[in-house]
Motif scaffolding. Structure first.
Motif, PDB file in Angstrom:
ATOM      1  N   ASN A 194      46.465 -19.556  32.024  1.00 51.78           N
ATOM      2  CA  ASN A 194      45.489 -20.635  31.922  1.00 51.78           C
ATOM      3  C   ASN A 194      44.883 -20.969  33.274  1.00 51.78           C
ATOM      4  O   ASN A 194      45.560 -20.940  34.296  1.00 51.78           O
ATOM      5  CB  ASN A 194      46.168 -21.900  31.381  1.00 51.78           C
ATOM      6  CG  ASN A 194      46.320 -21.855  29.888  1.00 51.78           C
ATOM      7  OD1 ASN A 194      45.341 -21.842  29.167  1.00 51.78           O
ATOM      8  ND2 ASN A 194      47.555 -21.796  29.423  1.00 51.78           N
ATOM      9  N   ASP A 195      43.617 -21.323  33.230  1.00 49.32           N
ATOM     10  CA  ASP A 195      42.939 -21.667  34.472  1.00 49.32           C
ATOM     11  C   ASP A 195      43.568 -22.864  35.159  1.00 49.32           C
ATOM     12  O   ASP A 195      43.469 -23.001  36.366  1.00 49.32           O
ATOM     13  CB  ASP A 195      41.463 -21.969  34.190  1.00 49.32           C
ATOM     14  CG  ASP A 195      40.657 -20.687  34.051  1.00 49.32           C
ATOM     15  OD1 ASP A 195      41.189 -19.633  34.445  1.00 49.32           O
ATOM     16  OD2 ASP A 195      39.525 -20.749  33.552  1.00 49.32           O
ATOM     17  N   PHE A 196      44.219 -23.752  34.388  1.00 47.52           N
ATOM     18  CA  PHE A 196      44.719 -24.939  35.075  1.00 47.52           C
ATOM     19  C   PHE A 196      45.829 -24.595  36.066  1.00 47.52           C
ATOM     20  O   PHE A 196      46.043 -25.315  37.026  1.00 47.52           O
ATOM     21  CB  PHE A 196      45.132 -26.050  34.100  1.00 47.52           C
ATOM     22  CG  PHE A 196      46.315 -25.763  33.221  1.00 47.52           C
ATOM     23  CD1 PHE A 196      47.597 -25.840  33.720  1.00 47.52           C
ATOM     24  CD2 PHE A 196      46.125 -25.453  31.886  1.00 47.52           C
ATOM     25  CE1 PHE A 196      48.685 -25.612  32.893  1.00 47.52           C
ATOM     26  CE2 PHE A 196      47.205 -25.215  31.058  1.00 47.52           C
ATOM     27  CZ  PHE A 196      48.484 -25.289  31.558  1.00 47.52           C
ATOM     28  N   VAL A 197      46.510 -23.484  35.847  1.00 47.36           N
ATOM     29  CA  VAL A 197      47.514 -23.066  36.815  1.00 47.36           C
ATOM     30  C   VAL A 197      46.830 -22.562  38.082  1.00 47.36           C
ATOM     31  O   VAL A 197      47.116 -23.005  39.184  1.00 47.36           O
ATOM     32  CB  VAL A 197      48.430 -21.984  36.214  1.00 47.36           C
ATOM     33  CG1 VAL A 197      49.390 -21.464  37.267  1.00 47.36           C
ATOM     34  CG2 VAL A 197      49.198 -22.542  35.036  1.00 47.36           C
ATOM     35  N   GLU A 198      45.861 -21.676  37.897  1.00 44.57           N
ATOM     36  CA  GLU A 198      45.163 -21.143  39.067  1.00 44.57           C
ATOM     37  C   GLU A 198      44.408 -22.236  39.801  1.00 44.57           C
ATOM     38  O   GLU A 198      44.327 -22.248  41.027  1.00 44.57           O
ATOM     39  CB  GLU A 198      44.205 -20.027  38.650  1.00 44.57           C
ATOM     40  CG  GLU A 198      43.765 -19.195  39.834  1.00 44.57           C
ATOM     41  CD  GLU A 198      42.764 -18.127  39.445  1.00 44.57           C
ATOM     42  OE1 GLU A 198      43.177 -17.115  38.882  1.00 44.57           O
ATOM     43  OE2 GLU A 198      41.556 -18.337  39.691  1.00 44.57           O
ATOM     44  N   SER A 199      43.850 -23.194  39.035  1.00 46.98           N
ATOM     45  CA  SER A 199      43.064 -24.227  39.703  1.00 46.98           C
ATOM     46  C   SER A 199      43.966 -25.126  40.538  1.00 46.98           C
ATOM     47  O   SER A 199      43.556 -25.625  41.573  1.00 46.98           O
ATOM     48  CB  SER A 199      42.257 -25.037  38.687  1.00 46.98           C
ATOM     49  OG  SER A 199      43.068 -25.961  38.031  1.00 46.98           O
ATOM     50  N   THR A 200      45.215 -25.301  40.118  1.00 54.34           N
ATOM     51  CA  THR A 200      46.141 -26.082  40.934  1.00 54.34           C
ATOM     52  C   THR A 200      46.544 -25.283  42.174  1.00 54.34           C
ATOM     53  O   THR A 200      46.724 -25.831  43.253  1.00 54.34           O
ATOM     54  CB  THR A 200      47.372 -26.483  40.111  1.00 54.34           C
ATOM     55  OG1 THR A 200      46.924 -27.062  38.888  1.00 54.34           O
ATOM     56  CG2 THR A 200      48.206 -27.511  40.831  1.00 54.34           C
ATOM     57  N   GLU A 201      46.660 -23.992  41.989  1.00 52.14           N
ATOM     58  CA  GLU A 201      46.889 -23.114  43.126  1.00 52.14           C
ATOM     59  C   GLU A 201      45.757 -23.267  44.137  1.00 52.14           C
ATOM     60  O   GLU A 201      45.980 -23.364  45.337  1.00 52.14           O
ATOM     61  CB  GLU A 201      46.913 -21.670  42.615  1.00 52.14           C
ATOM     62  CG  GLU A 201      48.115 -20.863  42.993  1.00 52.14           C
ATOM     63  CD  GLU A 201      48.056 -19.498  42.322  1.00 52.14           C
ATOM     64  OE1 GLU A 201      47.990 -19.451  41.071  1.00 52.14           O
ATOM     65  OE2 GLU A 201      48.052 -18.489  43.044  1.00 52.14           O
ATOM     66  N   ALA A 202      44.528 -23.302  43.596  1.00 52.31           N
ATOM     67  CA  ALA A 202      43.354 -23.408  44.457  1.00 52.31           C
ATOM     68  C   ALA A 202      43.272 -24.768  45.130  1.00 52.31           C
ATOM     69  O   ALA A 202      42.521 -24.958  46.074  1.00 52.31           O
ATOM     70  CB  ALA A 202      42.087 -23.139  43.661  1.00 52.31           C
TER      71      ALA A 202
ATOM     72  N   THR B  76      37.138 -15.024  45.730  1.00 58.84           N
ATOM     73  CA  THR B  76      37.503 -14.388  46.989  1.00 58.84           C
ATOM     74  C   THR B  76      36.997 -15.205  48.174  1.00 58.84           C
ATOM     75  O   THR B  76      37.627 -15.267  49.224  1.00 58.84           O
ATOM     76  CB  THR B  76      36.938 -12.951  47.047  1.00 58.84           C
ATOM     77  OG1 THR B  76      37.217 -12.305  45.814  1.00 58.84           O
ATOM     78  CG2 THR B  76      37.579 -12.150  48.152  1.00 58.84           C
ATOM     79  N   LEU B  77      35.842 -15.862  47.985  1.00 59.02           N
ATOM     80  CA  LEU B  77      35.286 -16.703  49.046  1.00 59.02           C
ATOM     81  C   LEU B  77      36.319 -17.704  49.533  1.00 59.02           C
ATOM     82  O   LEU B  77      36.360 -18.049  50.705  1.00 59.02           O
ATOM     83  CB  LEU B  77      34.081 -17.502  48.521  1.00 59.02           C
ATOM     84  CG  LEU B  77      32.741 -16.799  48.341  1.00 59.02           C
ATOM     85  CD1 LEU B  77      31.703 -17.808  47.902  1.00 59.02           C
ATOM     86  CD2 LEU B  77      32.329 -16.125  49.634  1.00 59.02           C
ATOM     87  N   LEU B  78      37.123 -18.213  48.601  1.00 54.69           N
ATOM     88  CA  LEU B  78      38.104 -19.239  48.951  1.00 54.69           C
ATOM     89  C   LEU B  78      39.518 -18.679  48.961  1.00 54.69           C
ATOM     90  O   LEU B  78      40.488 -19.417  48.896  1.00 54.69           O
ATOM     91  CB  LEU B  78      38.011 -20.408  47.972  1.00 54.69           C
ATOM     92  CG  LEU B  78      36.648 -21.079  47.905  1.00 54.69           C
ATOM     93  CD1 LEU B  78      36.714 -22.297  47.021  1.00 54.69           C
ATOM     94  CD2 LEU B  78      36.185 -21.473  49.292  1.00 54.69           C
ATOM     95  N   ARG B  79      39.624 -17.387  48.971  1.00 58.54           N
ATOM     96  CA  ARG B  79      40.934 -16.721  49.012  1.00 58.54           C
ATOM     97  C   ARG B  79      41.852 -17.128  47.870  1.00 58.54           C
ATOM     98  O   ARG B  79      43.076 -17.108  48.016  1.00 58.54           O
ATOM     99  CB  ARG B  79      41.616 -16.967  50.357  1.00 58.54           C
ATOM    100  CG  ARG B  79      41.069 -16.076  51.462  1.00 58.54           C
ATOM    101  CD  ARG B  79      41.843 -16.223  52.747  1.00 58.54           C
ATOM    102  NE  ARG B  79      43.247 -15.837  52.615  1.00 58.54           N
ATOM    103  CZ  ARG B  79      44.179 -16.102  53.533  1.00 58.54           C
ATOM    104  NH1 ARG B  79      43.863 -16.768  54.619  1.00 58.54           N
ATOM    105  NH2 ARG B  79      45.426 -15.724  53.358  1.00 58.54           N
ATOM    106  N   VAL B  80      41.276 -17.514  46.747  1.00 63.85           N
ATOM    107  CA  VAL B  80      42.108 -17.679  45.558  1.00 63.85           C
ATOM    108  C   VAL B  80      42.492 -16.274  45.104  1.00 63.85           C
ATOM    109  O   VAL B  80      43.558 -16.015  44.583  1.00 63.85           O
ATOM    110  CB  VAL B  80      41.349 -18.434  44.445  1.00 63.85           C
ATOM    111  CG1 VAL B  80      42.116 -18.413  43.155  1.00 63.85           C
ATOM    112  CG2 VAL B  80      41.086 -19.855  44.891  1.00 63.85           C
TER     113      VAL B  80
END
Lengths: 312, 350, 328, 337
Positions: A194-202, B76-80
Motif C-alpha cells: 500500500n502507498d501509505f507505507v511508502e508515503s510514511t517512508e517518504a 527518484t527525485l526524492l530518493r524514495v
C-alpha cells in the motif's frame, strides 16, 4: 456519505480533541463488539467458551467429588445418580475429573497459542516488510521450519525432555509458529504494497516505526483471528500429547484421562462413559475457539464487501 | 548539457530549488546465483538520463504514457527510490550524497503526495493521527505547535470546519476529501517542494478542478514548488508553468505549458496531444497516428528510442542518438527537445 | 519466450531452497539427541550401570569423538542409508524397519490427501458460490465441527463403532495375510485395513481444504472474468467449475503443501490408535522404548516425506498456474 | 465522420432496446436498507445507435449496464420495470431463462480489461467460448473465426495460445473487445472502456469502437464518467444522477444547450487542453445517499437554482425539444447559470 452534509452543526470544543478521539475509538470498539456478538458463530463461541472457562475456574465448587480420590464409587461403574458420568477403573468420579481436566487444556492451549502467535508476528512482520536480503533470509527460515512435522517433533521432544506442563507449553510454542508466521508474512507483504507505507517512508520514518505504526495495526485482525485458531491447534496437540501418555500423567487433563481409558481398553471392556466426556470436552473447547476465531475473521476481514456491486 | 534555467523570464531570475543531472534508475531483472545459469540479466531503464531544474515557486509537470518512467522519476527525485546514477541538488545540497539518516531528516522539507487517496492513508488512523505522525517523526513534539500546524494545514486545503474532520477515519471521507487530507499531511511539515503523483486521476471531473486549484493556491500562498506527475495533459496545462514530455525513461521535450500543448515539436509530443479528445462533439475523435504498444524499456533500440513508433523516422534516426537541444517555437518558450528532425535554434548573439 | 526462462529461474530458486531445507533436516536430526539433557546411554541403560560399561557403549556409538567427526560419520551413514541397529528389536537394522513401514504410511497419507482434496474442493466451491445461504452454512458449520474433533478421539469412536459394535472393518494391522498371490490382492487387503484410518484423517483435513477453497474462491468471484463468464450465458455450474475453481486452486495447493507436516502428525496418532504398522506407530513405539536410532531415522524420513510432498505440491502449482515466473 | 448523417437516418429506424421504469436495488442483509442504485429509469436505443451514459461515481450507471445483461452480483436485484431487446422481454424472467440472449444478442465490455480474462486459460479459448455456447459458428470454423475477430481489433493470431498475463494492457483491452463482438451481438454495452488507459490507447479504443459499430451495425451503450470521450462517440447522451436519468439529448444539443443544472455544471468542469486555461468549475457537495434519497430533486442540495419546490417534489423528465428531455423545474434558467 451523509456525513458530508453534517457540516457545521457540531459544537466546536477546542479542548476536547483527545477525548473526542477517545470516543471515536470507543465507537469503533462498540461497533466491533456489536458485529461480533450479532454474528451467530461469535455469540455461540463466546457462550461455549464462557461455559468452559467457568467450569474450569469453578471446578472446586461444582465438582461433586475429589477428583483424585480413589474409590469414591465402585470401579468402572456406569453412570448413575450418584456418579452422573460413571467412575474409572480406580473408582474415581469421571465428572469431577472432567471438570478439573479443562484447566490444563486451557492453560496449555491458550498460553502456547499466545506465545506462538507473538513469535509468529515478531518473525512474520519483518519477513514481509524487508524487501532485500533480510526478508529473504527470514522467509527461507520460515519455509524451512515448515518442513518439520510439528506434532512428530513434539513427540520426540516430549520423549527426550520430559513431560512437565511447562515443558509441553514450551515445546508447543516453539513448534507451532511457522504456519501463522507464514500467514502473517503474506499479509504484511500485501499491506506493505500500500502507498501509505511508502508515503510514511517518504516522510522520513524509520523501519521500526513503520512496522509498528503502519503495518501492525493493519495486520492485527489477521493476527488475532490466527492466534485464536492457533489455540485450537495447540489445544488439540496438548490433548494428543496427553493421549499418547507423554503429558504430565500426574495431573488431570482431558488428554491423559483418555490415555488411561485407552490403556485400560475402556471401550472394548464396556466402559464407554470413561471416554466420552473428556473427548467431548476437548472437541467443545476446540469448537468454541474455532467459532470465536472464524467469527473474528468474518467481522474483522469481511469478505462480503468484496462480493457486492461493482458499480462505478 | 546546456542550462535549462535560461528559459522564460518568469522564473529565469530565481535560483532553482531542485536540480537533477543525468539521473538514472536502472533495475536488474532476476538475481541470485543459480538463476543466472538459466536467465540472462536484463536491465530495465526506467529513468535513463534525465536532467532538469525546477525553480522556487514553479509548478512543473511531467506527462507521458504509463510505463514511461514518470512515477519512477518523481520518486527518484526524492530518493524514495534510490537512483542508480546522477546528481540531485535540493537548494544546493547534494541529496544523493546524504546518508540514509541524513536523508530521513531532509524529508522534512520535501514531500510526496501519492496518487490513490484511498491507498495512501493508513485506514487505522484518524485525520488527526495522520497529520500528527509526520511531526512526531521529525520531533515536533509540542502539542500546541502540532495543533497549530494541523489547523493551518486543514484550513489551507479547505477542510472546514477543521473540528469536523479531525476525528474521522479515511473510510468516512470521499475521494476528494481524502486527496485534500493527503495534501494537508504533506503541509504540516511546511515543505518547500512537493512531488504530486497523478493528483487528480482518481477523482471525478466534478471535483478534479478543486484539487488543481488547491495546488495553485499552495504555490501562491506557501511558495511551494511542485513536481507533478500526470497523464492528464489537460490538467498539466491548466496547472503548470512548464511541462516535460517523457518517453521510455527520458524527457524528450520540455517547454512552457501552453507552448507544449499548442505547438509541440517532438513527434511523440504531437501524437500525445493529437489523441486527446476535445469535449466538443462536432470535432472528430483524436488519433495519435502511432501504435499504442509502448515497448518495455529493456533492450532499447539503437538510435532514437522513439524511432520504431515514429511516423517521421529516417535512416539517421535508426542509427544515431538525437541530441538534447534548444529549438525555436511559436511562443518562444525556451523549448528544448531531442529529435533529429526538428531544426535547432540559431544561437542568438549574446 | 521470456516467460519460460523466468519459469526456469523460478524453479531454480525453489530447488535451491529445497536443497537447503534438506540440509536443515540433516542438521536438526543430528542435533536433537545431542542438545537434549543427558546422553542416550543414561536413559537407555538406566542407573546401576558401571561407568566403564557406559564409556564402552558411548565409544561404540561414536559419541566420544569430536562433534564434527560425529557429524561427518552421521552424514555418510545417513546418505548411504545406514541408520544403525534398533535397540528394541536388536539386531534388526533400522533401515529394514523403515523400508517395511514407509510405503504403508505413504499410502495412508496419500489416500487421505486425495480424498480430502477431491471432496474438499467441490464442497468449498459450493459453499463460496452459495455464500451466506443454507448450503454454505451447513458446509461451513460441519467443517468447523470436524476441525474441532480430536483426530485420535474420532479414531477411537470409529474403531469402537465399526470394529466392535458393527464389526465391518479391521481395527489393527495393515494386512490380514502375510503373503499375497498378487499385488492386486495385497492392495485390496491394504485398502480394507486402511479404510478407517483414512476416513479419520480425511475428516480433519477435508474440513481444512473445504475452508481454504471457500476462502480462495470468495476472493476470485468478484473478478471481472467471472462476471463475464456469467454474462456469456454459461450455467452456474459451468461458471463455477469451468471458470472459478481452476484459478482458485493454486492458493489452496500452497496451503496444502504447508499442512503436510500436520498430516504426518495425524498419522502418528491414527496409526497408534488403529495399531497400523506404519512410520507413525513405529516412531511412537520407539519413543516409548527409548529406541534412539529408530526415533532418529523415523523422524528423518517423516521430515523428508513432508519435504517431498511440498515439492510435489509446488511442481503441481507451476504446472497448473501459467502465471508462475511470469511478469514479476 | 459520417456520424451526423447516420444519426438522421436512425431516427426513423426501429427501437432495439427499450427500458421502462427500471429499478435495481442492492441488499446486503435481510434487515438492511437497500441501496437504490437504479431508480425508475426509461431508456431507448435504436438499432445501430450509440447511446452514451455519463455520471459521477456511484450514480448507478454501471448497475444499469449489468441489469441489461443480467449479470448483477448476488446482492443486486431488478425489482421493477421492463427491458425489451428486439421485442423480447429480458428483464423480469429468471436469469437462466435469458441465457441464450446473453452474449449472443447482448454483450459487454467490462470496466477494467486487466482482469477480463481468466488467468489460467488461454486468450483464444476464452474468445472461442461464447461461439461454442451459442453455437453460432460450426466447430470446424471457430479457430478461423477467432482469427478474423483478432484481425478486426488489430491483434496478431498468435495471441490465441497466450495466457492473459503475457499480453499488455492495451492488447487485453482489444482482446476483450474481440470477445465481446464474437457472436455479432445486436447490443454492445461498454462500461468505462477507456478508464485507466493512456490517451493514446484511449483514442485507439474509441476509434476502434466507432469503426466496428459502422462495420457491424450494433447498437451500443457506452458508460463512462469521461464526458469528453463519450460525447464524441455517441449519437445521444444520457446523464445519470443519484440513480435517475436527469437529462437526455443528442450529443451536440446537450453540449450546446444543457437544460439540467447538473449537466451544465458537469460540462463546465471539463478542461479542454486545447484552449488556454480558464477558470474550471467544481460541483460542491456529494451525491445523495442512495439508501435514503431525498424526496425532492436529488440534485437540489448541490444546485444554485434550487427552490422550495425542488426539495418538496421530484421533477420528472419533460420534453424540451424533439429528442431532448430534462428533469428540472428550472430548466429555463439553466442557460443563465
Amino acid at each position: 456519505m451523509s456525513n458530508e452534509r453534517a457540516t457545521g452543526s457540531e459544537p466546536t470544543s477546542t479542548a476536547g480533541d483527545a477525548s473526542r478521539a477517545g470516543t471515536r475509538r470507543f465507537d469503533r470498539i462498540r461497533g466491533f463488539l456489536h458485529g461480533f456478538l450479532t454474528n451467530r458463530k461469535g455469540l455461540a463461541g463466546t457462550v461455549l467458551l464462557g461455559t468452559i472457562v467457568f467450569i474450569s475456574v469453578a471446578a472446586p465448587l461444582i465438582a461433586p467429588y475429589d477428583p483424585e480420590a480413589y474409590g469414591v464409587g465402585p470401579a468402572l461403574a456406569p453412570p448413575s445418580v450418584s456418579h452422573l458420568f460413571g467412575t474409572d477403573d480406580l473408582g474415581r468420579d469421571v465428572l469431577s475429573r472432567f471438570l478439573y481436566g479443562g484447566r490444563i487444556s486451557l492453560l496449555v492451549g491458550v498460553t502456547s497459542g499466545v506465545v506462538a502467535t507473538i513469535a509468529a508476528t515478531l518473525i512474520g512482520v519483518p519477513a514481509g516488510y524487508y524487501r532485500g536480503r533480510i526478508g529473504r533470509w527470514i522467509t527461507t527460515a520460515i519455509d524451512m521450519s515448515l518442513v518439520f512435522p510439528p506434532f512428530v517433533l513434539v513427540v520426540v521432544f516430549a520423549a527426550y525432555a520430559g513431560s512437565s506442563v511447562w515443558n509441553i507449553i514450551l515445546i508447543l510454542s516453539l513448534l507451532s509458529w511457522p504456519i501463522p508466521a507464514r500467514t502473517i508474512k503474506a499479509k504484511t507483504l500485501s499491506v506493505r504494497e500500500n502507498d501509505f507505507v511508502e508515503s510514511t517512508e517518504a516522510l522520513g520514518a524509520s523501519d521500526a516505526r513503520i512496522m509498528r505504526q503502519e503495518v501492525l495495526p493493519n495486520i492485527l485482525p489477521v493476527v488475532f483471528a490466527n492466534g485464536i485458531l492457533q489455540m485450537v491447534y495447540t489445544i488439540l496437540m496438548e490433548a494428543a500429547v496427553g493421549f499418547l501418555g507423554l503429558g504430565d500423567t500426574a495431573r488431570i487433563s482431558w488428554g491423559t484421562m483418555l490415555y488411561f481409558a485407552q490403556k485400560q481398553a475402556a471401550l472394548s471392556s464396556g466402559g464407554w462413559w470413561w471416554m466420552v466426556l473428556p473427548g467431548f470436552g476437548i472437541a467443545l473447547a476446540a469448537f468454541s475457539f474455532i467459532l470465536v476465531g472464524s467469527a473474528l475473521d468474518e467481522v474483522l476481514n469481511p469478505r462480503l464487501q468484496r462480493r457486492t456491486w461493482g458499480d462505478d | 548539457m546546456s542550462s535549462e534555467s535560461a528559459v522564460t523570464p518568469g522564473w529565469a531570475s530565481e535560483e532553482p530549488i531542485l536540480e537533477v543531472r543525468n539521473l538514472e534508475k536502472h533495475y536488474v531483472k532476476s538475481t541470485g546465483w543459480l538463476e543466472s545459469f538459466f536467465a540472462d540479466e536484463k536491465r530495465v531503464r526506467a529513468v535513463d538520463g534525465v536532467s532538469l531544474s525546477i525553480d522556487r515557486g514553479e509548478i512543473f509537470s511531467v506527462v507521458g504514457e504509463s510505463g514511461c518512467g514518470k512515477t519512477t522519476l518523481g520518486k527518484t527525485l526524492l530518493r524514495v527510490i534510490e537512483p542508480t546514477e546522477g546528481e540531485i541538488r535540493f537548494k544546493g545540497t547534494d541529496l544523493s550524497s546524504l546518508s540514509s539518516t541524513e536523508m530521513q531528516e531532509m524529508r522534512e522539507h520535501v514531500q510526496i503526495v501519492y496518487q490513490d487517496p484511498f491507498e495512501a492513508l493508513n485506514p487505522k488512523r484518524t485525520v488527526n493521527g495522520l497529520l500528527r505522525q509526520p511531526m512526531e517523526i521529525h520531533d515536533i513534539t509540542s502539542r500546541d505547535e502540532q495543533r497549530e500546524r494541523i489547523y493551518r494545514a486543514l484550513e489551507d486545503v479547505n477542510l472546514l470546519p477543521v473540528e469536523d474532520y479531525l476525528d474521522r477515519y479515511p473510510e468516512e471521507l470521499s475521494g476528494g476529501q481524502l486527496q485534500r487530507v493527503l495534501f494537508a499531511r504533506a503541509l504540516v511539515l511546511d515543505p518547500e517542494f512537493i512531488v504530486a503523483d497523478e493528483p487528480s486521476s482518481m477523482l471525478d471531473a466534478s471535483v478534479r478542478a478543486r484539487v488543481l486549484d488547491l495546488i495553485d493556491e499552495l504555490r501562491n500562498e506557501r511558495d511551494i514548488s511542485f513536481f507533478i506527475i500526470t497523464h492528464d495533459i489537460g490538467a498539466a496545462r491548466y496547472l503548470s508553468d512548464r511541462i516535460g514530455v517523457m518517453y521510455l525513461g527520458r524527457i524528450v521535450e520540455m517547454g512552457s505549458a501552453d507552448g507544449i500543448v499548442e505547438d509541440p515539436k517532438h513527434p511523440y509530443s504531437k501524437a500525445l496531444i493529437e489523441s486527446i479528445p476535445s469535449p466538443d462533439p462536432r470535432e472528430p475523435l483524436g488519433s495519435s497516428g502511432i501504435g499504442s504498444e509502448v515497448p518495455e524499456p529493456v533492450d532499447l533500440p539503437i538510435g532514437c528510442r522513439f524511432h520504431p513508433r515514429c511516423p517521421a523516422a529516417t535512416e539517421h534516426c535508426r542509427r544515431a542518438d538525437p541530441e538534447w537541444r534548444s529549438v525555436p517555437s511559436e511562443t518562444d518558450d525556451g523549448r528544448m527537445t531531442e529529435c533529429h528532425e526538428v531544426e535547432p535554434k540559431q544561437q542568438p548573439p549574446e | 519466450m521470456a516467460s519460460t526462462s523466468s519459469k526456469k529461474a523460478y524453479i531454480a530458486t525453489r530447488v535451491r531452497n529445497y536443497l537447503a531445507a534438506f540440509a536443515a533436516i540433516l542438521v536438526v536430526n543430528f542435533a536433537i539427541p545431542r542438545v537434549m539433557p543427558g546422553d542416550p546411554t543414561t536413559r537407555f541403560v538406566g542407573p546401576g550401570f558401571t561407568e566403564e560399561a557406559r564409556q564402552e557403549l558411548l565409544r561404540e556409538f561414536g559419541l566420544t569423538q569430536p562433534l564434527w567427526e560425529q557429524f561427518f560419520l552421521y552424514l555418510t551413514n545417513t546418505l548411504t542409508g545406514d541408520f544403525g541397529v534398533s535397540f528394541a528389536r536388536y539386531p534388526t537394522p533400522v533401515m529394514e524397519l523403515i523400508v517395511q513401514r514407509l510405503p504403508r504410511t505413504l499410502y495412508l497419507m496419500g489416500a487421505s490427501v486425495t480424498i480430502s482434496v477431491v471432496l474438499g474442493i467441490p464442497l468449498g466451491a459450493i459453499a463460496a458460490w452459495k455464500f451466506g445461504d443454507r448450503q454454505d452454512l451447513v458446509i461451513t458449520q460441519s467443517s468447523l465441527l470436524f476441525r474441532s474433533i480430536p483426530t485420535f478421539w474420532l479414531a477411537i469412536l470409529l474403531a469402537f463403532l465399526f470394529g466392535y459394535v458393527v464389526p465391518l472393518f479391521p481395527i489393527s494391522g495393515a494386512t490380514s495375510n502375510a503373503t499375497h498371490p498378487s499385488f492386486i490382492s495385497y492392495f485390496m487387503d491394504l485398502t480394507y485395513h486402511t479404510f478407517l484410518p483414512v476416513v479419520t484423517m480425511s475428516a480433519y483435513f477435508l474440513a481444512g481444504y473445504t475452508f481454504l477453497m471457500r476462502g480462495s474462491l470468495l476472493d476470485i468471484l468478484p473478478e471481472n472474468y467471472i462476471k463475464i463468464a456469467e454474462s456469456k450465458g454459461l450455467s452456474e455450474r459451468q461458471v463455477l467449475f469451468g471458470h472459478a475453481v481452476a484459478p482458485a486452486f493454486p492458493p489452496v495447493l500452497t496451503q496444502l503443501g504447508f499442512q503436510i507436516g500436520r498430516l504426518a502428525g495425524g498419522a502418528v496418532l491414527v496409526e497408534t490408535v488403529f495399531s497400523y504398522p506404519g512410520m507413525g506407530q513405529l516412531m511412537f513405539e520407539s519413543v516409548l522404548a527409548r529406541d534412539y536410532p529408530v526415533i532418529q531415522a523415523t523422524f528423518f524420513f517423516l521430515a523428508v516425506m513432508v519435504l517431498g510432498s511440498m515439492f510435489l505440491a509446488e511442481i503441481l502449482y507451476t504446472v497448473i498456474d501459467p502465471r508462475i515466473g511470469g511478469s514479476e | 465522420m459520417s456520424k451526423q448523417t447516420h444519426d438522421r437516418a436512425r431516427t426513423t429506424e426501429e427501437t432495439l432496446l427499450s427500458v421502462r421504469n427500471l429499478s435495481t436495488h442492492y441488499r446486503e442483509g435481510e434487515d438492511d436498507v437497500p441501496v437504490r442504485a437504479v431508480d425508475g429509469v426509461d431508456l431507448e436505443i435504436a438499432r445501430g445507435e450509440t447511446y452514451g451514459l455519463v455520471g459521477e461515481s456511484g450514480c448507478g450507471k454501471s448497475t444499469l449496464g449489468l441489469s441489461l445483461i443480467r449479470a448483477l452480483p448476488p446482492q443486486g436485484e431488478i425489482i421493477d420495470g421492463e427491458i425489451h431487446l428486439d421485442g423480447r422481454e429480458i428483464g423480469q424472467p429468471a436469469r437462466s431463462a435469458v441465457k441464450d440472449v446473453q452474449w449472443a444478442d447482448i454483450s459487454m465490455i467490462y470496466q477494467g480489461a486487466q482482469n477480463a480474462f481468466n488467468p489460467v486459460k488461454t486468450v483464444g479459448e476464452q474468445i472461442r467460448e461464447p461461439l461454442r455456447i451459442h453455437d453460432v459458428v460450426p466447430e470446424g470454423e471457430r479457430a478461423g473465426h477467432v482469427e478474423e475477430l483478432l484481425d478486426k481489433v488489430n491483434l496478431q493470431p498468435d495471441i490465441t495460445d497466450q495466457y492473459p498475463h503475457e499480453l499488455s494492457g492495451g492488447m487485453k483491452q482489444r482482446a476483450a473487445i474481440a470477445m465481446a463482438i464474437a457472436c455479432e451481438p445486436e447490443l454492445l454495452i461498454a462500461d468505462e472502456p477507456t478508464t485507466a488507459l493512456d490517451v493514446i490507447v484511449q483514442a485507439e479504443v474509441l476509434n476502434m469502437l466507432q469503426r466496428l459499430q459502422e462495420e457491424l451495425n450494433f447498437g451500443m451503450l457506452v458508460i463512462s464518467h469521461n464526458l469528453a470521450a463519450i460525447m464524441k462517440l455517441s449519437d445521444r447522451v444520457g446523464v445519470m444522477y443519484g440513480g435517475e436519468l436527469v437529462e437526455t439529448a443528442p450529443s451536440e444539443v446537450l453540449y450546446d444547450s444543457p437544460r439540467h443544472p447538473y449537466t451544465a455544471r458537469l460540462l463546465r468542469s471539463l478542461i479542454d487542453p486545447r484552449r488556454p486555461p480558464e477558470q474550471v468549475e467544481t460541483i460542491e457537495g456529494t451525491p445523495p445517499d442512495l439508501r435514503d434519497p431525498p424526496t425532492g430533486c436529488r440534485f437540489a442540495d448541490r444546485c444554485d437554482l434550487a427552490t422550495e419546490q425542488c426539495t418538496a417534489e421530484a421533477p420528472s423528465l419533460e420534453a424540451m425539444s424533439e429528442r431532448h428531455e430534462a428533469a428540472c423545474f428550472h430548466h429555463d434558467e439553466v442557460s443563465e447559470l
